[in-house]
Motif scaffolding. Structure first.
Motif, PDB file in Angstrom:
ATOM      1  N   MET A 184       0.847  -1.089   0.066  1.00 16.84           N
ATOM      2  CA  MET A 184       0.219   0.027  -0.142  1.00 16.84           C
ATOM      3  C   MET A 184       0.920   1.283  -0.075  1.00 16.84           C
ATOM      4  O   MET A 184       0.561   2.307   0.613  1.00 16.84           O
TER       5      MET A 184
ATOM      6  N   PHE B 255       6.306  -1.319  10.960  1.00 17.86           N
ATOM      7  CA  PHE B 255       6.714  -0.469   9.953  1.00 17.86           C
ATOM      8  C   PHE B 255       7.777   0.603   9.701  1.00 17.86           C
ATOM      9  O   PHE B 255       8.461   0.748   9.046  1.00 17.86           O
TER      10      PHE B 255
ATOM     11  N   ASP C 179      -1.942   9.881   4.830  1.00 15.38           N
ATOM     12  CA  ASP C 179      -1.746   8.525   4.138  1.00 15.38           C
ATOM     13  C   ASP C 179      -2.006   7.383   5.276  1.00 15.38           C
ATOM     14  O   ASP C 179      -1.480   6.401   5.051  1.00 15.38           O
ATOM     15  N   HIS C 180      -2.550   7.712   6.273  1.00 21.44           N
ATOM     16  CA  HIS C 180      -2.605   6.854   7.401  1.00 21.44           C
ATOM     17  C   HIS C 180      -3.828   6.174   7.676  1.00 21.44           C
ATOM     18  O   HIS C 180      -4.795   6.047   6.509  1.00 21.44           O
ATOM     19  N   TRP C 181      -4.559   5.832   8.835  1.00 27.60           N
ATOM     20  CA  TRP C 181      -5.596   5.379   8.907  1.00 27.60           C
ATOM     21  C   TRP C 181      -6.714   6.207   8.291  1.00 27.60           C
ATOM     22  O   TRP C 181      -6.716   7.171   8.601  1.00 27.60           O
ATOM     23  N   LYS C 182      -7.703   5.487   7.385  1.00 28.34           N
ATOM     24  CA  LYS C 182      -8.420   6.593   6.542  1.00 28.34           C
ATOM     25  C   LYS C 182      -9.653   7.172   7.693  1.00 28.34           C
ATOM     26  O   LYS C 182     -10.141   8.358   7.424  1.00 28.34           O
TER      27      LYS C 182
ATOM     28  N   ASP D 135      -4.307  11.052   0.295  1.00 33.23           N
ATOM     29  CA  ASP D 135      -4.340   9.723  -0.508  1.00 33.23           C
ATOM     30  C   ASP D 135      -5.555   9.015  -0.073  1.00 33.23           C
ATOM     31  O   ASP D 135      -6.256   9.060   0.747  1.00 33.23           O
ATOM     32  N   ASN D 136      -5.782   8.189  -0.934  1.00 28.31           N
ATOM     33  CA  ASN D 136      -6.932   7.115  -0.946  1.00 28.31           C
ATOM     34  C   ASN D 136      -8.250   7.692  -0.794  1.00 28.31           C
ATOM     35  O   ASN D 136      -9.300   7.157   0.100  1.00 28.31           O
TER      36      ASN D 136
ATOM     37  N   LEU E  81      -5.625   3.372  -7.815  1.00 27.50           N
ATOM     38  CA  LEU E  81      -5.060   2.880  -6.631  1.00 27.50           C
ATOM     39  C   LEU E  81      -3.861   2.212  -7.173  1.00 27.50           C
ATOM     40  O   LEU E  81      -3.779   1.678  -8.285  1.00 27.50           O
ATOM     41  N   GLU E  82      -2.700   2.287  -6.148  1.00 26.68           N
ATOM     42  CA  GLU E  82      -1.293   1.935  -6.654  1.00 26.68           C
ATOM     43  C   GLU E  82      -1.378   0.739  -7.403  1.00 26.68           C
ATOM     44  O   GLU E  82      -1.983  -0.338  -6.940  1.00 26.68           O
TER      45      GLU E  82
HETATM   46  C1  LIG Z   1      -2.192  -1.286   8.425  1.00 23.94           C
HETATM   47  N1  LIG Z   1      -1.992   0.205   8.052  1.00 23.94           N
HETATM   48  C2  LIG Z   1      -1.196   0.977   8.354  1.00 23.94           C
HETATM   49  N2  LIG Z   1      -1.255   2.255   7.976  1.00 23.94           N
HETATM   50  C3  LIG Z   1      -2.326   2.220   6.974  1.00 23.94           C
HETATM   51  C4  LIG Z   1      -2.984   3.288   6.293  1.00 23.94           C
HETATM   52  N3  LIG Z   1      -3.142   2.918   4.962  1.00 23.94           N
HETATM   53  C5  LIG Z   1      -3.951   2.312   4.403  1.00 23.94           C
HETATM   54  O1  LIG Z   1      -5.039   1.714   5.116  1.00 23.94           O
HETATM   55  C6  LIG Z   1      -3.992   2.238   2.814  1.00 23.94           C
HETATM   56  C7  LIG Z   1      -4.904   1.014   2.453  1.00 23.94           C
HETATM   57  C8  LIG Z   1      -4.753   0.803   0.805  1.00 23.94           C
HETATM   58  C9  LIG Z   1      -5.901  -0.526   0.546  1.00 23.94           C
HETATM   59  C10 LIG Z   1      -5.863  -1.435   1.034  1.00 23.94           C
HETATM   60  C11 LIG Z   1      -6.390  -2.456   0.459  1.00 23.94           C
HETATM   61  C12 LIG Z   1      -7.171  -2.546  -0.728  1.00 23.94           C
HETATM   62  F1  LIG Z   1      -7.853  -3.397  -1.145  1.00 23.94           F
HETATM   63  C13 LIG Z   1      -7.328  -1.334  -1.378  1.00 23.94           C
HETATM   64  C14 LIG Z   1      -6.537  -0.068  -0.758  1.00 23.94           C
HETATM   65  C15 LIG Z   1      -4.111   1.756  -0.054  1.00 23.94           C
HETATM   66  C16 LIG Z   1      -3.441   2.618   0.641  1.00 23.94           C
HETATM   67  O2  LIG Z   1      -2.852   3.492  -0.308  1.00 23.94           O
HETATM   68  C17 LIG Z   1      -3.534   3.036   1.956  1.00 23.94           C
HETATM   69  O3  LIG Z   1      -2.688   3.877   2.249  1.00 23.94           O
HETATM   70  C18 LIG Z   1      -2.780   0.922   7.298  1.00 23.94           C
END
Ligand SMILES: Cn1cnc(CNC(=O)c2cc(-c3ccc(F)cc3)cc(O)c2O)c1
Ligand SMILES: [Mg+2]
Length: 214
Positions: free
Chosen positions: A40, A95, A141-144, A169-170, A198-199
């Motif tokens: 991600m 991380f 870009d952290h927890w949504k 992001d996202n 999405l990346e």
């Molecule tokens: C565990 N954790 C620590 N930091 C975070 C915060 N980032 C995200 O949650 C995050 C999730 C996804 C994503 C995941 C699954 C999916 F199917 C589609 C998209 C993409 C991103 O770019 C993200 O930044 C999560």
């Protein structure tokens, strides 16, 4: 013992990237995530949008919320002026440990301060702890579900000034609906959506760029 995906991503950097060459680190991670294991990171397509925002701002003070493996940290740090202050917050110690090594491999450890802990705990302490008045750029870009509360917290803590930019992001996938609703309807912000994907996929996603109007 089994390795984690971030550990395998770090190994790919150490194997395929040149020490001290940030672009080779970015390329090695993108190759790993596109051809070996999805991860991600903001990725190459949205990463170019991030690069253009950073380059046009030439920011003196940057905050990143959500370091993960340090991919966007390296993308941002490689473009910063020499005396810029750059703080990146990561909640997950696993991380953070990987990100420190990725940032070091890129030779950018002097330009970045990686802080471990929860954004909600750290944001109120940043001014006094790091001698920062306001941020020119914040990359979310952290927890949504933390984008909105942390944005309100940054406002309350006086960390934003007229012209500060929030780049999120996202906003489509996974999505940050409460943040989007707030930032797009608030008279305190001027927002613009940069449509992307999405990346490493064809799924729609994008970055929301919002200018704080004070
Ligand atoms: C565990 N954790 C620590 N930091 C975070 C915060 N980032 C995200 O949650 C995050 C999730 C996804 C994503 C995941 C699954 C999916 F199917 C589609 C998209 C993409 C991103 O770019 C993200 O930044 C999560
Ligand atoms: Mg993301």
């Amino acid at each position: 013992t089994q390795s984690t995906r971030p550990q395998r991503l770090l190994s790919a950097v150490q194997k395929n990237a040149t020490r001290g060459d940030p672009c080779s680190v970015v390329r090695a991670i993108d190759d790993f995530c596109r051809h070996k294991e999805w991860a991600m990171n903001v990725g190459d397509e949205k990463g170019c949008i991030l690069d253009s925002v950073v380059s046009e701002m030439n920011p003196a003070a940057v905050l990143e919320l959500g370091t993960y493996c340090g991919y966007s940290t390296v993308r941002i740090a490689r473009l910063l002026p020499p005396d810029a202050k750059f703080i990146t917050l990561e909640f997950n110690p696993g991380f953070a440990a990987i990100a420190r090594q990725v940032i070091a491999w890129a030779g950018l450890e002097e330009k970045v301060q990686l802080v471990e802990g929860a954004s909600g705990d750290w944001i109120p302490k940043i001014k006094e702890q790091f001698g920062i008045k306001t941020f020119d750029l914040v990359f979310l870009d952290h927890w949504k579900d933390r984008y909105l509360p942390d944005t309100k917290l940054m406002e309350e803590c006086g960390l934003l000034r007229k012209g500060s930019v929030l780049l999120a992001d996202n906003v489509i996938c996974p999505g940050t609906p409460d943040y989007l609703e707030y930032i797009r309807s608030s008279p305190k912000y001027e927002s613009r959506y940069f449509k992307s994907h999405l990346e490493y996929t064809k799924v729609e996603d994008g970055l929301e760029k919002s200018i704080f109007l004070g």
